[in-house]
Structures are given as C-alpha cells and as structure tokens.
Design a protein around this motif. Structure first.
Motif, PDB file in Angstrom:
ATOM      1  N   PHE A 177      -5.150  -1.959  -0.111  1.00  0.00           N
ATOM      2  CA  PHE A 177      -5.247  -1.980   1.350  1.00  0.00           C
ATOM      3  C   PHE A 177      -5.725  -3.344   1.851  1.00  0.00           C
ATOM      4  O   PHE A 177      -5.302  -3.806   2.908  1.00  0.00           O
ATOM      5  N   TYR A 178      -6.603  -3.973   1.084  1.00  0.00           N
ATOM      6  CA  TYR A 178      -7.086  -5.292   1.480  1.00  0.00           C
ATOM      7  C   TYR A 178      -6.006  -6.360   1.284  1.00  0.00           C
ATOM      8  O   TYR A 178      -5.914  -7.314   2.068  1.00  0.00           O
ATOM      9  N   PHE A 195      -4.112   6.147  -5.380  1.00  0.00           N
ATOM     10  CA  PHE A 195      -5.444   5.884  -4.827  1.00  0.00           C
ATOM     11  C   PHE A 195      -6.078   7.157  -4.283  1.00  0.00           C
ATOM     12  O   PHE A 195      -7.246   7.456  -4.549  1.00  0.00           O
ATOM     13  N   ARG A 222      -9.412   9.322  -5.514  1.00  0.00           N
ATOM     14  CA  ARG A 222     -10.538   9.623  -4.619  1.00  0.00           C
ATOM     15  C   ARG A 222     -10.746  11.126  -4.415  1.00  0.00           C
ATOM     16  O   ARG A 222     -11.594  11.527  -3.621  1.00  0.00           O
ATOM     17  N   CYS A 255      -7.409  -2.329   6.791  1.00  0.00           N
ATOM     18  CA  CYS A 255      -8.615  -2.717   6.049  1.00  0.00           C
ATOM     19  C   CYS A 255      -9.742  -1.694   6.215  1.00  0.00           C
ATOM     20  O   CYS A 255     -10.557  -1.513   5.311  1.00  0.00           O
ATOM     21  N   PRO A 303      -9.575   2.438   3.807  1.00  0.00           N
ATOM     22  CA  PRO A 303     -10.144   2.905   2.538  1.00  0.00           C
ATOM     23  C   PRO A 303     -11.626   3.264   2.597  1.00  0.00           C
ATOM     24  O   PRO A 303     -12.120   3.985   1.727  1.00  0.00           O
ATOM     25  N   MET A 346      -0.307   4.311  -2.637  1.00  0.00           N
ATOM     26  CA  MET A 346      -1.373   5.041  -1.935  1.00  0.00           C
ATOM     27  C   MET A 346      -1.647   6.400  -2.569  1.00  0.00           C
ATOM     28  O   MET A 346      -2.791   6.849  -2.630  1.00  0.00           O
ATOM     29  N   ALA A 390     -11.670   7.046   2.702  1.00  0.00           N
ATOM     30  CA  ALA A 390     -10.783   7.729   1.755  1.00  0.00           C
ATOM     31  C   ALA A 390     -11.579   8.700   0.895  1.00  0.00           C
ATOM     32  O   ALA A 390     -11.949   8.417  -0.241  1.00  0.00           O
ATOM     33  N   THR A 413      -7.155   1.654  -6.558  1.00  0.00           N
ATOM     34  CA  THR A 413      -8.333   1.107  -5.875  1.00  0.00           C
ATOM     35  C   THR A 413      -7.997   0.713  -4.438  1.00  0.00           C
ATOM     36  O   THR A 413      -6.836   0.622  -4.058  1.00  0.00           O
ATOM     37  N   GLU A 414      -9.045   0.457  -3.690  1.00  0.00           N
ATOM     38  CA  GLU A 414      -8.879   0.065  -2.291  1.00  0.00           C
ATOM     39  C   GLU A 414      -8.333  -1.351  -2.130  1.00  0.00           C
ATOM     40  O   GLU A 414      -7.947  -1.745  -1.034  1.00  0.00           O
ATOM     41  N   TRP A 448       0.803  -1.229   0.000  1.00  0.00           N
ATOM     42  CA  TRP A 448       0.000   0.000   0.000  1.00  0.00           C
ATOM     43  C   TRP A 448       0.831   1.272   0.000  1.00  0.00           C
ATOM     44  O   TRP A 448       0.377   2.305  -0.495  1.00  0.00           O
ATOM     45  N   PHE A 466      -9.298   8.817   7.676  1.00  0.00           N
ATOM     46  CA  PHE A 466      -8.435   7.982   6.850  1.00  0.00           C
ATOM     47  C   PHE A 466      -6.987   8.046   7.343  1.00  0.00           C
ATOM     48  O   PHE A 466      -6.354   7.015   7.573  1.00  0.00           O
TER      49      PHE A 466
END
Length: 195
Positions: free
Chosen positions: A169-170, A36, A40, A91, A94, A33, A97, A165-166, A29, A105
């Motif tokens: 983070f996952y 991302f 956003r 987790c 995001p 980041m 975000a 995309t998120e 991440w 965030f």
C-alpha cells in the motif's frame, strides 16, 4: 505531399511515463491485497467487499467527475488533485486492516478508488488530445500502462516480498504521489465544455 504530423519525443515520453506510473499504482496493491488481508485475519466477506470497491467507483465516478473535467478544471490539474488524495487514502488504509476495523479499511479503499478511477479516463483524454497521430501513437503509449501493472507486481513480490505486508500500500501511495506531481508537467488540457 506533406508528411503526417509526429508527436515529439519529449511529449511521447511524458505521456508514457504517466501511463506507466498510473497503472503501477493500481497493480501494486490490487492483486496482492487478498494475501495481505488473509494474513491480517480478515474474513472472506471483508475481502469480497475490498475487491468490490473498484467496480463501484468505476460506475459512480464518471457521473460526478465528468462534470468537473468537462466544464471547470483542466484534465491534468484534476488528475493531480485526485491522485494526491488517492495516495493519502491508500497509505491510511493498512492502519485499519483488521477484522474489527474492516469497515474503515474498506471505506478507505473506496475513497482511494473513487479518486483513482476517474484518472483512467482523464489520462486517456490527455493522451488523445496531445498525441499527433492517435491511431499510431496511442497504442504504444498504452503499452506502458500494461508494463506498469506488470512491473508493480514484480516489485511488490520480488523486490519487497510484500504480498502479505502493508508495504504494498505504501508502494502504491508513493506511486500516487509521484504521478500526481508528474501530472503538473503534462500538457494543458482545457475542459471542452467550459462556459
């Protein structure tokens, strides 16, 4: 003449896997980041704060976690707990975000890094305590940390195409949960100043 003691292959692999996944978690991440956050619609100020949390955590956590690691809790158990918490925070991040919830965030990223940063020292302690020949074996084990960082970037960018995309983070959260669980199978590393 006696042969120098050698680290068993099982222990060597165990510690190398720990290093690989630990740095995979960070690399998944941290680099992407920015893309991302721009996607956003978050401001440059929010982005700068997001990238400030790791250095802040690196400065603060040795004072706090050092006491626990030195006196109260085995290094591998403390690492497992901290990585479990860091996985939860990364987790959740995001979900907040957006510019209007940017403070939450960044706060979740800070919580994640406050839990993650002590594990860099804990993992080194575990390795140095349990490798038979630290001068020879530790650099090899440490190479797996670098490989973990590189592979994380490749997985996020080329496998998941998740720079914006998120998912990044996952992926990091999944790695945190994995290395937390793995930490329970690391060799026992007692606190050196217990009692």
């Amino acid at each position: 003449m006696t042969q120098p003691e050698r680290t068993s292959l099982g222990r060597f692999v165990n510690l190398s896997v720990m290093m690989f996944v630990l740095f995979f978690l960070w690399g998944a991440w941290y680099v992407t980041m920015n893309s991302f956050m721009v996607e956003r619609g978050m401001s440059g100020e929010s982005i700068s704060w997001a990238y400030s949390v790791a250095p802040i955590a690196a400065i603060l956590t040795p004072f706090i976690m050092g006491v626990f690691a030195d006196r109260f809790v085995n290094a591998e158990k403390l690492q497992a707990i901290l990585l479990l918490l860091s996985g939860v925070f990364i987790c959740l991040a995001p979900m907040y975000a957006a510019e209007e919830s940017g403070t939450i965030f960044v706060g979740l990223l800070l919580a994640h890094t406050l839990c993650f940063m002590p594990t860099l020292g804990l993992s080194n302690t575990i390795c140095l305590k349990h490798l038979a020949n630290t001068e020879k074996d530790y650099p090899i084990v440490r190479v797996f940390a670098t490989l973990g960082w590189i592979v994380a970037g490749l997985v996020v960018s080329f496998v998941f195409k998740a720079e914006k995309t998120e998912v990044q983070f996952y992926v990091a959260g999944a790695a945190a949960f994995l290395v937390s669980f793995h930490s329970l199978f690391l060799p026992t590393t007692l606190p050196p100043a217990k009692g």
